[in-house]
Design a protein around this motif. Structure first.
Motif, PDB file in Angstrom:
ATOM      1  N   THR A 133       0.843  -1.173  -0.009  1.00 32.36           N
ATOM      2  CA  THR A 133      -0.107   0.238   0.063  1.00 32.36           C
ATOM      3  C   THR A 133       0.949   1.217  -0.042  1.00 32.36           C
ATOM      4  O   THR A 133       0.168   2.463  -0.236  1.00 32.36           O
ATOM      5  N   ARG A 134       2.227   1.141   0.435  1.00 32.21           N
ATOM      6  CA  ARG A 134       3.030   2.053   0.452  1.00 32.21           C
ATOM      7  C   ARG A 134       4.367   2.033   0.515  1.00 32.21           C
ATOM      8  O   ARG A 134       4.748   0.738   0.862  1.00 32.21           O
ATOM      9  N   LEU A 135       5.251   2.904   0.154  1.00 28.38           N
ATOM     10  CA  LEU A 135       6.791   2.841   0.443  1.00 28.38           C
ATOM     11  C   LEU A 135       7.200   3.849   1.324  1.00 28.38           C
ATOM     12  O   LEU A 135       6.752   4.936   0.862  1.00 28.38           O
ATOM     13  N   GLU A 136       7.816   3.540   2.273  1.00 27.41           N
ATOM     14  CA  GLU A 136       8.484   4.688   2.983  1.00 27.41           C
ATOM     15  C   GLU A 136       9.923   4.781   3.118  1.00 27.41           C
ATOM     16  O   GLU A 136      10.463   3.812   2.864  1.00 27.41           O
ATOM     17  N   VAL A 137      10.421   5.958   3.061  1.00 29.61           N
ATOM     18  CA  VAL A 137      11.686   6.320   3.225  1.00 29.61           C
ATOM     19  C   VAL A 137      12.119   7.056   4.508  1.00 29.61           C
ATOM     20  O   VAL A 137      11.154   7.665   5.170  1.00 29.61           O
ATOM     21  N   THR A 138      13.222   6.773   4.903  1.00 29.06           N
ATOM     22  CA  THR A 138      13.617   7.777   6.231  1.00 29.06           C
ATOM     23  C   THR A 138      14.812   8.867   5.665  1.00 29.06           C
ATOM     24  O   THR A 138      15.823   8.465   5.074  1.00 29.06           O
ATOM     25  N   THR A 139      14.845   9.954   6.307  1.00 30.11           N
ATOM     26  CA  THR A 139      15.803  11.105   5.854  1.00 30.11           C
ATOM     27  C   THR A 139      15.894  11.820   7.198  1.00 30.11           C
ATOM     28  O   THR A 139      14.832  12.450   8.009  1.00 30.11           O
ATOM     29  N   PRO A 140      17.081  11.848   7.723  1.00 31.36           N
ATOM     30  CA  PRO A 140      17.436  12.711   8.916  1.00 31.36           C
ATOM     31  C   PRO A 140      16.843  14.123   8.587  1.00 31.36           C
ATOM     32  O   PRO A 140      16.978  14.818   7.652  1.00 31.36           O
ATOM     33  N   PRO A 141      16.113  14.845   9.746  1.00 27.96           N
ATOM     34  CA  PRO A 141      15.558  16.251   9.716  1.00 27.96           C
ATOM     35  C   PRO A 141      16.886  17.062   9.870  1.00 27.96           C
ATOM     36  O   PRO A 141      16.793  17.978  10.639  1.00 27.96           O
ATOM     37  N   LEU A 142      17.604  17.040   8.881  1.00 25.71           N
ATOM     38  CA  LEU A 142      18.940  18.020   9.076  1.00 25.71           C
ATOM     39  C   LEU A 142      19.161  18.898   7.931  1.00 25.71           C
ATOM     40  O   LEU A 142      18.973  18.435   6.767  1.00 25.71           O
ATOM     41  N   GLN A 157      21.682  19.404   6.190  1.00 29.49           N
ATOM     42  CA  GLN A 157      22.762  18.933   4.924  1.00 29.49           C
ATOM     43  C   GLN A 157      21.604  17.736   4.278  1.00 29.49           C
ATOM     44  O   GLN A 157      22.339  17.335   3.183  1.00 29.49           O
ATOM     45  N   PHE A 158      20.605  17.269   4.569  1.00 29.57           N
ATOM     46  CA  PHE A 158      19.758  16.549   3.874  1.00 29.57           C
ATOM     47  C   PHE A 158      18.589  16.974   3.139  1.00 29.57           C
ATOM     48  O   PHE A 158      17.560  16.473   2.533  1.00 29.57           O
ATOM     49  N   ASP A 159      18.452  18.363   2.888  1.00 32.58           N
ATOM     50  CA  ASP A 159      17.473  19.277   2.112  1.00 32.58           C
ATOM     51  C   ASP A 159      17.346  18.619   0.852  1.00 32.58           C
ATOM     52  O   ASP A 159      16.304  18.342   0.244  1.00 32.58           O
ATOM     53  N   ARG A 160      18.643  18.610   0.273  1.00 29.45           N
ATOM     54  CA  ARG A 160      18.366  17.911  -1.260  1.00 29.45           C
ATOM     55  C   ARG A 160      17.830  16.530  -1.300  1.00 29.45           C
ATOM     56  O   ARG A 160      17.317  16.285  -2.546  1.00 29.45           O
ATOM     57  N   THR A 161      18.386  15.591  -0.453  1.00 32.07           N
ATOM     58  CA  THR A 161      17.664  14.433  -0.407  1.00 32.07           C
ATOM     59  C   THR A 161      16.062  14.406  -0.221  1.00 32.07           C
ATOM     60  O   THR A 161      15.564  13.670  -0.822  1.00 32.07           O
ATOM     61  N   LEU A 162      15.788  15.159   0.612  1.00 31.70           N
ATOM     62  CA  LEU A 162      14.222  15.353   0.997  1.00 31.70           C
ATOM     63  C   LEU A 162      13.706  15.924  -0.383  1.00 31.70           C
ATOM     64  O   LEU A 162      12.639  15.256  -0.615  1.00 31.70           O
ATOM     65  N   ALA A 163      14.368  16.923  -0.860  1.00 30.29           N
ATOM     66  CA  ALA A 163      13.471  17.439  -2.189  1.00 30.29           C
ATOM     67  C   ALA A 163      13.526  16.346  -3.311  1.00 30.29           C
ATOM     68  O   ALA A 163      12.739  16.453  -3.995  1.00 30.29           O
ATOM     69  N   PHE A 164      14.596  15.398  -3.428  1.00 25.88           N
ATOM     70  CA  PHE A 164      14.522  14.402  -4.379  1.00 25.88           C
ATOM     71  C   PHE A 164      13.574  13.595  -4.020  1.00 25.88           C
ATOM     72  O   PHE A 164      12.485  13.181  -5.079  1.00 25.88           O
ATOM     73  N   TYR A 165      13.197  13.179  -2.725  1.00 27.52           N
ATOM     74  CA  TYR A 165      12.174  12.376  -2.366  1.00 27.52           C
ATOM     75  C   TYR A 165      10.805  12.976  -2.855  1.00 27.52           C
ATOM     76  O   TYR A 165       9.755  12.344  -3.391  1.00 27.52           O
TER      77      TYR A 165
END
Length: 80
Positions: free
Chosen positions: A44-53, A55-63
């Motif tokens: 029903t879903r796929l989850e990812v984890t990204t630290p709320p820091l 330096q991970f803003d680009r990673t969050l934007a990608f997801y």
């Protein structure tokens, strides 16, 4: 399987692509394959984890570009 996910789901606890491969679409291909794999198994879903820091803003934007939405919650840990 989880009630909050309304069925079976998958997680990507960590996805790391070496910097020299980050601009050629490798991350996109990996996430696309994970989505395809999950859909083929009825997840029903796929989850990812990204630290709320910052330096991970680009990673969050990608997801987010790939359709992921922030769902809330926090990861907790204790050192033993």
């Amino acid at each position: 399987m989880a009630l909050y996910a309304e069925g079976a789901f998958g997680t990507i606890p960590e996805l790391y692509v070496r910097p020299e491969y980050r601009t050629n679409g490798l991350g996109l291909r990996l996430v696309s394959q994970a989505k395809f794999f999950g859909a083929s198994r009825g997840w029903t879903r796929l989850e990812v984890t990204t630290p709320p820091l910052p330096q991970f803003d680009r990673t969050l934007a990608f997801y987010e570009r790939e359709g992921f939405a922030i769902s809330g919650g926090s990861k907790l840990k204790v050192s033993l």
